[in-house]
Design an enzyme around this catalytic site. Structure first.
Site, short mmCIF file in Angstrom:
data_model
loop_
_atom_site.label_atom_id
_atom_site.label_comp_id
_atom_site.label_asym_id
_atom_site.label_seq_id
_atom_site.Cartn_x
_atom_site.Cartn_y
_atom_site.Cartn_z
N ASP A 3 0.93 -1.41 0.03
CA ASP A 3 -0.19 -0.20 -0.22
C ASP A 3 0.58 1.10 -0.26
O ASP A 3 2.35 1.11 0.40
CB ASP A 3 -0.88 -0.07 1.77
CG ASP A 3 -0.64 -0.39 2.38
OD1 ASP A 3 1.20 -0.14 2.74
OD2 ASP A 3 -0.77 -0.78 3.29
N ASN A 36 -7.67 -3.14 14.95
CA ASN A 36 -9.15 -3.39 13.82
C ASN A 36 -9.37 -4.33 13.10
O ASN A 36 -10.77 -5.35 12.01
CB ASN A 36 -10.13 -1.91 13.09
CG ASN A 36 -9.48 -2.13 11.99
OD1 ASN A 36 -8.27 -2.33 11.90
ND2 ASN A 36 -9.53 -0.37 11.16
N GLU A 43 -9.92 -2.06 5.62
CA GLU A 43 -10.29 -1.08 6.86
C GLU A 43 -12.17 -2.44 7.05
O GLU A 43 -12.88 -3.35 5.61
CB GLU A 43 -10.48 0.21 6.99
CG GLU A 43 -9.95 0.75 6.76
CD GLU A 43 -8.89 1.15 7.88
OE1 GLU A 43 -9.33 0.22 8.57
OE2 GLU A 43 -8.08 1.67 7.75
N HIS A 79 -7.47 -4.57 10.53
CA HIS A 79 -7.99 -4.57 9.04
C HIS A 79 -6.03 -5.28 8.61
O HIS A 79 -5.36 -5.18 9.26
CB HIS A 79 -7.46 -2.90 8.34
CG HIS A 79 -5.95 -2.21 9.06
ND1 HIS A 79 -6.08 -0.66 9.84
CD2 HIS A 79 -4.95 -2.63 9.23
CE1 HIS A 79 -5.36 -0.41 9.78
NE2 HIS A 79 -4.15 -1.22 9.28
C1 F6R Z 1 1.72 -1.84 6.51
C2 F6R Z 1 -0.11 -2.23 6.45
C3 F6R Z 1 -0.58 -1.78 7.65
C4 F6R Z 1 -0.26 -2.55 8.96
C5 F6R Z 1 -1.33 -2.59 9.84
C6 F6R Z 1 -0.11 -2.39 11.42
O1 F6R Z 1 1.89 -1.93 5.52
O2 F6R Z 1 -0.77 -2.27 5.54
O3 F6R Z 1 -1.90 -2.68 7.40
O4 F6R Z 1 0.83 -3.93 8.63
O5 F6R Z 1 -1.04 -1.26 10.46
O6 F6R Z 1 0.85 -1.68 11.57
P1 F6R Z 1 1.85 -1.96 12.45
O7 F6R Z 1 2.94 -2.78 12.11
O8 F6R Z 1 1.91 -0.44 12.71
O9 F6R Z 1 1.25 -2.17 14.15
#
Ligand code: F6R
Length: 246
Positions: A67, A136, A143, A138
């Site tokens: 992403d 959540n 989401e 995701h």
């Molecule tokens: C990152 C991504 C997000 C993260 C998720 C967890 O490329 O796509 O889905 O993997 O938000 O983030 P952290 O590791 O910062 O808790």
């Protein structure tokens, strides 16, 4: 699904790096699906260390990132392209032309997403997709409530994700409101999944994703239907899931 429970963040990172290294060694021209966020940073550090020792060769490796924020230039410190350069690409012998991250500055983000889907197809698909998980549930920027059947697409970020990511910006107001993300379909098409989770604050999400019903309300729960998932987590993040399994 294979689960590796580790003592702490350090050992989680090392285990994840072991798994990715095995992939790189066994298939030197692998297509790696990569993630940003705080969770995989230790894994990338470990890969760089092993590269410096001469144990890993990225010369033929290709990467596609999950992403990117809409509106951030690649040199913006919070862009995911910058993150990848800083944490991995600038420190190993990967060919820059073989690294793919959606371009946050394009005029037409949906066209960029369509192009990105073609890139993944032309590469022959993703051999192993690294994932982190949001509180959540995701994955990528998929989401709760988003459709399961999409490939790379533009999303509006939820308020919770904006707040969670605000720690990386001067204020929540500066967090972009949209992102381009591989969809659940793109993620599910990866041959293997490597999910990393760390910290007690993730325990509830991990439990819901892997012990609860498969539902768009918990996007990561779809991974229960993927044939090859490896979950690597420290014991804090896996605490609730392991209670369930006993
Ligand atoms: C990152 C991504 C997000 C993260 C998720 C967890 O490329 O796509 O889905 O993997 O938000 O983030 P952290 O590791 O910062 O808790």
């Amino acid at each position: 699904m294979k689960i590796y429970m580790t003592e702490d963040y350090q050992t989680m990172s090392r285990k994840a790096a072991n798994i990715l290294s095995a992939q790189i060694i066994l298939k030197p021209n692998s297509v790696l699906g990569l993630a940003t966020g705080s969770t995989p940073i230790g894994m990338y550090k470990q890969l760089v260390i092993w590269y410096e020792k001469g144990d890993l060769d990225f010369a033929q490796i290709k990467t596609v990132n999950l992403d990117e924020y809409v509106g951030l230039e690649p040199t913006h410190e919070q862009s995911y392209r910058y993150f990848m350069q800083n944490n991995l690409f600038d420190h190993v012998n990967i060919n820059p032309a073989n690294t793919n991250v959606p371009d946050g500055l394009v005029a037409d983000p949906q066209a960029e997403c369509d192009w990105y889907n073609q890139v993944i197809r032309k590469l022959g698909g993703i051999d192993i997709q690294v994932l982190g998980m949001g509180h959540n549930g995701h994955i990528g920027f998929n989401e709760p409530g988003n459709a399961f059947e999409l490939e790379t697409h533009v999303v509006d970020l939820s308020e919770r994700t904006i707040q969670a990511n605000a720690r990386f910006f001067a204020s929540a107001d500066e967090v972009p409101r949209q992102a381009m993300t591989m969809g659940i379909k793109s993620i599910m098409m990866a041959k293997k999944i490597l999910m990393l989770v760390s910290g007690e604050d993730k325990a509830e999400a991990v439990w819901k994703a892997f012990a609860g019903p498969v539902t768009p309300q918990v996007p990561a729960s779809i991974l229960q239907l993927h044939p090859y998932v490896t979950l690597v987590g420290d014991k804090a993040a896996l605490s609730k899931l392991m209670e369930e399994k006993q």
